[in-house]
Design a protein around this motif. Sequence first.
Motif, PDB file in Angstrom:
ATOM      1  N   PHE A  15      -4.828 -11.021 -12.910  1.00 46.51           N
ATOM      2  CA  PHE A  15      -3.503 -10.666 -12.708  1.00 46.51           C
ATOM      3  C   PHE A  15      -2.370 -11.934 -13.193  1.00 46.51           C
ATOM      4  O   PHE A  15      -3.040 -13.083 -12.740  1.00 46.51           O
ATOM      5  CB  PHE A  15      -2.844 -10.145 -11.343  1.00 46.51           C
ATOM      6  CG  PHE A  15      -3.909  -9.024 -10.913  1.00 46.51           C
ATOM      7  CD1 PHE A  15      -3.616  -7.589 -11.265  1.00 46.51           C
ATOM      8  CD2 PHE A  15      -4.997  -9.376 -10.164  1.00 46.51           C
ATOM      9  CE1 PHE A  15      -4.321  -6.620 -10.837  1.00 46.51           C
ATOM     10  CE2 PHE A  15      -5.845  -8.370  -9.788  1.00 46.51           C
ATOM     11  CZ  PHE A  15      -5.626  -6.913  -9.997  1.00 46.51           C
ATOM     12  N   MET A  49       2.408  -9.251 -11.111  1.00 45.63           N
ATOM     13  CA  MET A  49       2.679  -8.983  -9.758  1.00 45.63           C
ATOM     14  C   MET A  49       4.009 -10.125  -9.348  1.00 45.63           C
ATOM     15  O   MET A  49       3.729 -11.294  -9.933  1.00 45.63           O
ATOM     16  CB  MET A  49       1.987  -9.228  -8.640  1.00 45.63           C
ATOM     17  CG  MET A  49       0.862  -7.924  -8.560  1.00 45.63           C
ATOM     18  SD  MET A  49      -0.250  -8.446  -7.654  1.00 45.63           S
ATOM     19  CE  MET A  49      -1.374  -9.701  -7.793  1.00 45.63           C
ATOM     20  N   TYR A  63       4.527  -4.786  -8.216  1.00 46.93           N
ATOM     21  CA  TYR A  63       3.048  -4.450  -9.279  1.00 46.93           C
ATOM     22  C   TYR A  63       3.629  -3.787 -10.451  1.00 46.93           C
ATOM     23  O   TYR A  63       4.195  -2.687 -10.254  1.00 46.93           O
ATOM     24  CB  TYR A  63       1.959  -3.800  -8.387  1.00 46.93           C
ATOM     25  CG  TYR A  63       0.641  -3.789  -9.276  1.00 46.93           C
ATOM     26  CD1 TYR A  63      -0.088  -5.028  -9.678  1.00 46.93           C
ATOM     27  CD2 TYR A  63       0.406  -2.597 -10.129  1.00 46.93           C
ATOM     28  CE1 TYR A  63      -1.008  -5.080 -10.491  1.00 46.93           C
ATOM     29  CE2 TYR A  63      -0.682  -2.588 -10.947  1.00 46.93           C
ATOM     30  CZ  TYR A  63      -1.462  -3.882 -11.242  1.00 46.93           C
ATOM     31  OH  TYR A  63      -2.295  -3.854 -11.986  1.00 46.93           O
ATOM     32  N   CYS A  74      -2.195  -1.610  -6.110  1.00 49.97           N
ATOM     33  CA  CYS A  74      -3.246  -2.220  -6.646  1.00 49.97           C
ATOM     34  C   CYS A  74      -4.207  -3.055  -5.519  1.00 49.97           C
ATOM     35  O   CYS A  74      -3.489  -3.885  -5.115  1.00 49.97           O
ATOM     36  CB  CYS A  74      -2.846  -3.193  -7.795  1.00 49.97           C
ATOM     37  SG  CYS A  74      -4.298  -3.987  -8.330  1.00 49.97           S
ATOM     38  N   GLY A  77      -5.092  -6.518  -6.651  1.00 51.09           N
ATOM     39  CA  GLY A  77      -3.980  -7.214  -6.871  1.00 51.09           C
ATOM     40  C   GLY A  77      -3.543  -7.396  -5.450  1.00 51.09           C
ATOM     41  O   GLY A  77      -2.900  -8.620  -5.309  1.00 51.09           O
ATOM     42  N   CYS A  80      -5.380 -10.531  -4.259  1.00 47.27           N
ATOM     43  CA  CYS A  80      -4.890 -11.771  -5.058  1.00 47.27           C
ATOM     44  C   CYS A  80      -3.661 -12.123  -4.604  1.00 47.27           C
ATOM     45  O   CYS A  80      -3.328 -13.669  -4.564  1.00 47.27           O
ATOM     46  CB  CYS A  80      -5.062 -11.479  -6.438  1.00 47.27           C
ATOM     47  SG  CYS A  80      -6.515 -11.570  -7.206  1.00 47.27           S
TER      48      CYS A  80
END
Length: 261
Positions: A15, A49, A63, A74, A77, A80
């Motif tokens: 990402f 993001m 996102y 996600c 995501g 992260c």
Amino acid sequence: MNISFYKYQGAGNDFIVIDHREAPLKNIDNALVAQLCDRRFGIGGDGLMFLTSHPEYDFEMHYYNADGNVGTMCGNGGRCIVAFAKHLGIIENETNFLAVDGPHYAKITEEGNWVELQMIDVEQIANDEDAFVLNTGSPHYVKEVSGLEALDVYKHGYEIRNNDTYKVNGINVNFVEKKPNHLFVRTFERGVEDETYACGTGVTAVAMAMAKKDNRIGHIETPVKVLGGNLEIKFNYNGQVFSDVFLCGPAEKVFEGKIIV
């Protein structure tokens, strides 16, 4: 304009992440996001993001899919962006943040790269012939197969995602094979329109579907292997509701740079 970005990955699900607290991007459009996520003409990523401020939470997660469209939740995501929030000094090792599907709690282990993200509770699992359909923040189709290593996931995933039932809103398609000590999962993701190395909401959906199929009740911890590494799903299941759901796995910064827009 030069805008700082960071690249993160969680089990190979990668990402672009941007600190949007001071709103450096005024006109976010599909074309710009898709360009940045393009692996040949941009930075490259399964999604993008923005981290923004929120008056009631540590931060808010926005996102976008790799095709440029606003996405649903996600999971990788989310893990992260939690690691990114720690990098920015917004949080320490625990957080409560807001995403498109509601509030989320997460914690980071002492090692610093293992993030455990609480997902939404799930009550409804439908059937599509021998497959399962459920929403874990994003909609998922789960089908158990054999010989998954050799399966043409793009071909079969594309066909299911674009059939008459799912082509309007799209669906993420997960194939799972039971191994002696773990589940092996491969996923075709809508919005990326291809197989990805991992899908957090997808492996969560798979673990739930297999627990329901096998009629497993109680506290369940499920190791999952994906193309990009290893994840673990933990939840309680009483035969009706999946609760206290956690998606656990690595979340690591890969590099950082500047975007010229």
